[in-house]
Design a protein around this motif. Structure first.
Motif, PDB file in Angstrom:
ATOM      1  N   UNK A  62       2.997  -7.969  -1.784  1.00 23.03           N
ATOM      2  CA  UNK A  62       2.128  -8.721  -2.705  1.00 23.03           C
ATOM      3  C   UNK A  62       1.897  -7.934  -3.991  1.00 23.03           C
ATOM      4  N   UNK A  63       1.688  -6.622  -3.844  1.00 23.30           N
ATOM      5  CA  UNK A  63       1.462  -5.797  -5.032  1.00 23.30           C
ATOM      6  C   UNK A  63       2.704  -5.743  -5.911  1.00 23.30           C
ATOM      7  N   UNK A  64       3.870  -5.676  -5.317  1.00 24.29           N
ATOM      8  CA  UNK A  64       5.095  -5.659  -6.103  1.00 24.29           C
ATOM      9  C   UNK A  64       5.334  -6.988  -6.808  1.00 24.29           C
ATOM     10  N   UNK A  65       4.935  -8.082  -6.172  1.00 20.98           N
ATOM     11  CA  UNK A  65       5.170  -9.404  -6.759  1.00 20.98           C
ATOM     12  C   UNK A  65       4.304  -9.649  -7.991  1.00 20.98           C
ATOM     13  N   UNK A  66       3.208  -8.941  -8.113  1.00 22.49           N
ATOM     14  CA  UNK A  66       2.295  -9.153  -9.245  1.00 22.49           C
ATOM     15  C   UNK A  66       1.939  -7.800  -9.859  1.00 22.49           C
ATOM     16  N   UNK A  67       2.881  -7.167 -10.551  1.00 21.24           N
ATOM     17  CA  UNK A  67       2.608  -5.834 -11.110  1.00 21.24           C
ATOM     18  C   UNK A  67       1.452  -5.822 -12.101  1.00 21.24           C
ATOM     19  N   UNK A  68       1.298  -6.889 -12.849  1.00 17.22           N
ATOM     20  CA  UNK A  68       0.274  -6.884 -13.892  1.00 17.22           C
ATOM     21  C   UNK A  68      -1.126  -7.074 -13.316  1.00 17.22           C
ATOM     22  N   UNK A  69      -1.254  -7.890 -12.279  1.00 22.63           N
ATOM     23  CA  UNK A  69      -2.583  -8.212 -11.787  1.00 22.63           C
ATOM     24  C   UNK A  69      -3.037  -7.405 -10.584  1.00 22.63           C
ATOM     25  N   UNK A  70      -2.222  -6.479 -10.133  1.00 19.41           N
ATOM     26  CA  UNK A  70      -2.610  -5.746  -8.931  1.00 19.41           C
ATOM     27  C   UNK A  70      -3.633  -4.675  -9.239  1.00 19.41           C
ATOM     28  N   UNK A  71      -4.503  -4.439  -8.282  1.00 19.85           N
ATOM     29  CA  UNK A  71      -5.519  -3.391  -8.365  1.00 19.85           C
ATOM     30  C   UNK A  71      -5.044  -2.233  -7.492  1.00 19.85           C
TER      31      UNK A  71
END
Length: 368
Positions: free
Chosen positions: A167-176
């Motif tokens: 999940x973190x890789x799929x959304x690099x910009x929005x991950x915390x």
């Protein structure tokens, strides 16, 4: 397996032994008869005062030797035939035991000897073997369930971590990043706790443990003090942490100190985790029985537990409901480890669910 040359069967050996002893008894009687002939006067006839006659020593010896041969032949036939039948009747239970052993060797654990009759060496052997088969069958069944549950429990944290990373890789910009690391660390701690619990369970079930005299009251008091200190450090701050009371009676067990300490710690942790959300209570009692055993009882308040659920709480990875803390790190092996420790001490474990709620756990251990 030891290579052995084939010898006589046990039935043949017993038959020959029976026939041999019978012939030895015949020889003894023959020798006794010959010795008795010494007291008979020699000569063919003996004329008494009344004119009657009696055979002499030579006459009796001739008749005695003639029929002695027939007697030895009859003893041989009776000894061999009767010994064969008697040995077969006596060894029939051994054949039944051997048949069950062969079936066990092929993987069939459901067959039992179930030998009837009064108690003797063979029935005790059969009963001991049946008891061993019962334990092996239960162990195999528990091992199968445990392996399935353990593989699931150990696979779940890794699957969760993989999902978090994907999940973190799929959304690099929005991950915390901090949130991701926190969730990965929490999941990893769960995997570590499960692994440590599995290792503790393996240690509890192993053989060759060192046993000594263990005084339960000071050991239980030490575990209770540590639980209170841990509750004070990690409590919720609302004063609702369950109260722990110790009613100590004299009890000295013949046990392994490390395992008994772990047993008490697991019971206390379980009693605290499954308790009321407010005004909870945990009571520990130690004492001795008139039968030469020591007891440890841990009772706690808590939600009502169904009897059928209470009977499964010693199964691996079975968790009850109503924990006081939603983030409790338990992995469902606490009471399973307790049951394994009790079995390794040849003790007894009884878990009952009172109608008022909570659990009442009673452990019986051999006294020192």
């Amino acid at each position: 397996m030891i290579a052995r040359r084939r010898g006589l069967s046990l039935r043949a050996t017993l038959t020959l032994s029976y026939a041999g002893f019978l012939l030895l008894a015949g020889v003894a009687l023959f020798v006794a008869g010959l010795l008795m002939l010494r007291f008979v006067p020699d000569g063919h006839l003996f004329t008494g005062p009344t004119g009657t006659w009696a055979p002499g020593r030579a006459d009796l010896a001739e008749v005695f030797m003639k029929y002695a041969g027939w007697a030895f032949a009859a003893l041989t036939v009776v000894g061999l035939g009767g010994g064969w039948l008697l040995a077969g009747w006596m060894l029939a239970p051994v054949g039944r035991i051997a048949d069950v052993v062969r079936r066990v060797d092929t993987g069939t654990l459901q067959r039992r000897i179930a030998l009837r009759g009064r108690r003797n060496e063979l029935t005790e052997l059969a009963d001991a073997f049946d008891g061993m088969l019962d334990r092996i069958e239960r162990a195999v069944e528990e091992e199968g369930r445990f392996a399935a549950n353990a593989s699931h429990e150990l696979r779940t944290p890794h699957a969760v971590i993989r999902t978090i990373v994907e999940v973190a890789r799929a959304d690099p910009a929005g991950r915390d990043v901090d949130r991701v690391l926190e969730r990965v660390a929490a999941t990893n701690e769960r995997a570590i706790a499960t692994t440590e619990a599995l290792l503790a369970l393996a240690r509890a079930g192993r053989a060759g443990l060192r046993f000594e005299s263990v005084e339960l009251p000071p050991l239980v008091a030490e575990v209770v003090a540590e639980a209170r200190a841990a509750g004070a450090r990690g409590g919720r701050g609302d004063g609702l942490t369950p109260t722990i009371r110790l009613e100590a009676g004299a009890a000295v067990a013949h046990a392994n100190p490390a395992l008994v300490r772990q047993l008490v710690a697991n019971l206390v942790a379980n009693a605290l985790a499954y308790n009321l959300p407010a005004d909870g209570d945990v009571v520990l009692r130690t004492g001795a029985t008139s039968a030469g055993e020591v007891t440890l009882q841990v009772a706690n308040t808590g939600p009502v537990v169904a009897p059928d659920v209470a009977a499964t709480l010693t199964e691996p990875f079975v968790r009850g409901g109503g924990r006081t803390r939603a983030g409790d790190p338990g992995v469902g092996l606490g009471l399973t480890i307790v049951a394994a420790i009790v079995r390794s001490h040849r003790g007894e474990l009884e878990i009952t669910a009172p109608a008022s709620g909570g659990l009442d756990v009673r452990v019986v251990l051999p006294a020192a």
